[in-house]
Design an enzyme around this catalytic site. Structure first.
Site, PDB file in Angstrom:
ATOM      1  N   ASN A 132       0.868  -1.177   0.000  1.00  0.00           N
ATOM      2  CA  ASN A 132       0.000   0.000   0.000  1.00  0.00           C
ATOM      3  C   ASN A 132       0.909   1.233   0.000  1.00  0.00           C
ATOM      4  O   ASN A 132       1.495   1.561   1.024  1.00  0.00           O
ATOM      5  CB  ASN A 132      -0.900  -0.022   1.251  1.00  0.00           C
ATOM      6  CG  ASN A 132      -1.761   1.230   1.359  1.00  0.00           C
ATOM      7  OD1 ASN A 132      -1.801   2.061   0.443  1.00  0.00           O
ATOM      8  ND2 ASN A 132      -2.444   1.384   2.494  1.00  0.00           N
ATOM      9  N   TRP A 133       1.015   1.851  -1.156  1.00  0.00           N
ATOM     10  CA  TRP A 133       1.918   3.022  -1.275  1.00  0.00           C
ATOM     11  C   TRP A 133       1.336   4.261  -0.606  1.00  0.00           C
ATOM     12  O   TRP A 133       2.007   5.274  -0.509  1.00  0.00           O
ATOM     13  CB  TRP A 133       2.185   3.321  -2.750  1.00  0.00           C
ATOM     14  CG  TRP A 133       3.127   2.363  -3.419  1.00  0.00           C
ATOM     15  CD1 TRP A 133       3.698   1.233  -2.897  1.00  0.00           C
ATOM     16  CD2 TRP A 133       3.629   2.464  -4.768  1.00  0.00           C
ATOM     17  NE1 TRP A 133       4.507   0.633  -3.817  1.00  0.00           N
ATOM     18  CE2 TRP A 133       4.481   1.360  -4.981  1.00  0.00           C
ATOM     19  CE3 TRP A 133       3.430   3.373  -5.817  1.00  0.00           C
ATOM     20  CZ2 TRP A 133       5.146   1.155  -6.196  1.00  0.00           C
ATOM     21  CZ3 TRP A 133       4.081   3.161  -7.023  1.00  0.00           C
ATOM     22  CH2 TRP A 133       4.939   2.060  -7.204  1.00  0.00           C
ATOM     23  N   LYS A 134       0.060   4.225  -0.227  1.00  0.00           N
ATOM     24  CA  LYS A 134      -0.629   5.393   0.341  1.00  0.00           C
ATOM     25  C   LYS A 134      -0.442   6.583  -0.624  1.00  0.00           C
ATOM     26  O   LYS A 134      -0.438   6.359  -1.835  1.00  0.00           O
ATOM     27  CB  LYS A 134      -0.126   5.660   1.762  1.00  0.00           C
ATOM     28  CG  LYS A 134      -0.239   4.378   2.622  1.00  0.00           C
ATOM     29  CD  LYS A 134      -0.042   4.568   4.079  1.00  0.00           C
ATOM     30  CE  LYS A 134      -0.219   3.243   4.805  1.00  0.00           C
ATOM     31  NZ  LYS A 134      -0.075   3.338   6.245  1.00  0.00           N
ATOM     32  N   HIS A 158      -9.607   1.301   4.983  1.00  0.00           N
ATOM     33  CA  HIS A 158      -8.319   1.518   5.658  1.00  0.00           C
ATOM     34  C   HIS A 158      -8.522   2.500   6.818  1.00  0.00           C
ATOM     35  O   HIS A 158      -9.326   3.433   6.717  1.00  0.00           O
ATOM     36  CB  HIS A 158      -7.290   2.064   4.659  1.00  0.00           C
ATOM     37  CG  HIS A 158      -5.904   2.012   5.202  1.00  0.00           C
ATOM     38  ND1 HIS A 158      -5.434   2.951   6.100  1.00  0.00           N
ATOM     39  CD2 HIS A 158      -4.909   1.112   5.041  1.00  0.00           C
ATOM     40  CE1 HIS A 158      -4.194   2.622   6.443  1.00  0.00           C
ATOM     41  NE2 HIS A 158      -3.850   1.505   5.807  1.00  0.00           N
ATOM     42  N   GLU A 185      -5.293  -4.812  10.627  1.00  0.00           N
ATOM     43  CA  GLU A 185      -4.291  -3.765  10.806  1.00  0.00           C
ATOM     44  C   GLU A 185      -4.563  -3.030  12.120  1.00  0.00           C
ATOM     45  O   GLU A 185      -5.372  -2.085  12.143  1.00  0.00           O
ATOM     46  CB  GLU A 185      -4.339  -2.765   9.646  1.00  0.00           C
ATOM     47  CG  GLU A 185      -3.950  -3.358   8.315  1.00  0.00           C
ATOM     48  CD  GLU A 185      -3.308  -2.331   7.382  1.00  0.00           C
ATOM     49  OE1 GLU A 185      -2.260  -2.648   6.838  1.00  0.00           O
ATOM     50  OE2 GLU A 185      -3.850  -1.226   7.225  1.00  0.00           O
ATOM     51  N   SER A 191       3.459  -1.897  10.126  1.00  0.00           N
ATOM     52  CA  SER A 191       4.928  -1.780  10.240  1.00  0.00           C
ATOM     53  C   SER A 191       5.682  -3.062   9.901  1.00  0.00           C
ATOM     54  O   SER A 191       6.741  -3.315  10.461  1.00  0.00           O
ATOM     55  CB  SER A 191       5.322  -1.323  11.647  1.00  0.00           C
ATOM     56  OG  SER A 191       4.782  -0.066  11.928  1.00  0.00           O
ATOM     57  N   GLY A 246       2.955  -1.200   4.286  1.00  0.00           N
ATOM     58  CA  GLY A 246       2.919   0.229   3.967  1.00  0.00           C
ATOM     59  C   GLY A 246       4.317   0.739   3.660  1.00  0.00           C
ATOM     60  O   GLY A 246       4.832   0.578   2.558  1.00  0.00           O
TER      61      GLY A 246
HETATM   62  P1  13P Z   1       2.944   0.526   7.625  1.00  0.00           P
HETATM   63  O1  13P Z   1       3.527  -0.758   7.098  1.00  0.00           O
HETATM   64  O2  13P Z   1       3.668   1.751   7.134  1.00  0.00           O
HETATM   65  O3  13P Z   1       2.769   0.489   9.115  1.00  0.00           O
HETATM   66  O4  13P Z   1       1.482   0.661   7.010  1.00  0.00           O
HETATM   67  C1  13P Z   1       0.580  -0.354   7.228  1.00  0.00           C
HETATM   68  C2  13P Z   1      -0.640  -0.014   6.455  1.00  0.00           C
HETATM   69  O5  13P Z   1      -1.378   0.866   6.842  1.00  0.00           O
HETATM   70  C3  13P Z   1      -0.853  -0.741   5.187  1.00  0.00           C
HETATM   71  O6  13P Z   1      -2.139  -0.549   4.723  1.00  0.00           O
END
Ligand code: 13P
Length: 254
Positions: free
Chosen positions: A9-11, A94, A164, A212, A233
């Site tokens: 998930n690149w956000k 999310h 999550e 994480s 993420g």
């Molecule tokens: P991180 O791996 O940066 O904690 O993000 C997790 C996440 O929200 C994936 O959707």
């Protein structure tokens, strides 16, 4: 057989299409030879169409999809539109979207219309905090029940559930590490809810952990976290780290 799945998930990253193409090509290069692991990258909407052309091996997913096909919904993008440009998965619910006011009933509508559009929803659930009286189990149960209300038995295998815990996500202030035990306990709980609701059809629904995850702890979550994959993420923004996570999953796949 259900393949294990690693989803990035690149956000809202990276800033430019050029950087997105570089990162995506780096991922594609790092995963040659992978056969037993399904790989999905979820970039921002506007990079999907371009990235689609760069790899056949990497599936693409969006980070949200509005319900409906077309219509007077300013600023929204529908599942049909996403399917049309090559997306096959979509992250829904999310915690970063729930934080802006998205409700379980909004997510429920989005899951239903994404399924109609041919997308596989990746439904995110998880608590913000853990209380001593274990109320977080009820919260996750409610998220599942409300988000999956009215879903047909025949569709449940197309849905992926990502646990999550918000307190473990890298961007959460004062975050804490979740353990593989935390993941396994919740995964068993989620599997039971799915089985009560959908029967044996739900045994093909994959449950993932996200929060994480990095190249150092991926094997621990995959081996002992009771999950069939990971939602990554921050580490997915580094092609080398993401590739290592994929390779760990491949080695552990039977
Ligand atoms: P991180 O791996 O940066 O904690 O993000 C997790 C996440 O929200 C994936 O959707």
């Amino acid at each position: 057989m259900k393949k294990n799945i690693i989803i990035g998930n690149w956000k809202m990253n990276p800033l430019t299409l050029k950087e997105a193409e570089k990162l995506f090509s780096g991922v594609a290069k790092g995963i040659s030879g992978i056969q037993k692991t399904e790989i999905v990258i979820c970039p921002p909407f506007l990079y999907l169409e371009k990235l689609k052309k760069l790899s056949k091996k990497i599936n693409l997913g969006a980070q949200d999809a509005f319900w409906g096909e077309t219509g007077a919904f300013t600023g929204e993008v529908s599942g049909e539109m996403l399917y049309e440009i090559g997306a096959r998965y979509v992250i829904l619910g999310h915690s970063e979207r729930r934080a802006t006011g998205e409700s379980n009933s909004d997510i429920n509508k989005k899951i239903k219309s994404s399924l109609v559009a041919g997308l596989r929803p990746i439904l995110c659930v998880g608590e913000s905090v853990r209380d001593e009286s274990h109320g977080y189990f009820n919260l996750v149960k409610m998220q599942l029940e409300e988000c999956l209300a009215g879903i047909q038995r025949g569709s449940v295998s197309k849905i992926i559930i990502a646990y999550e815990p918000v307190w473990a996500i890298s961007s959460t202030p004062n975050r804490q590490d979740a353990s593989a035990d935390d993941s396994r306990e919740m995964s068993i709980f989620i599997r039971k809810i799915l089985s009560d609701k959908f029967g044996k059809e739900s045994s093909r629904t994959r449950i993932l952990y996200g929060g994480s995850v990095n190249e150092k702890d991926a094997s621990e979550f995959l081996e002992n976290g009771g999950v069939e994959g990971l939602l990554v993420g921050r580490a997915s923004l580094d092609a080398k780290k993401f590739g290592e996570i994929v390779k760990i999953c491949e080695v552990l796949s039977k």
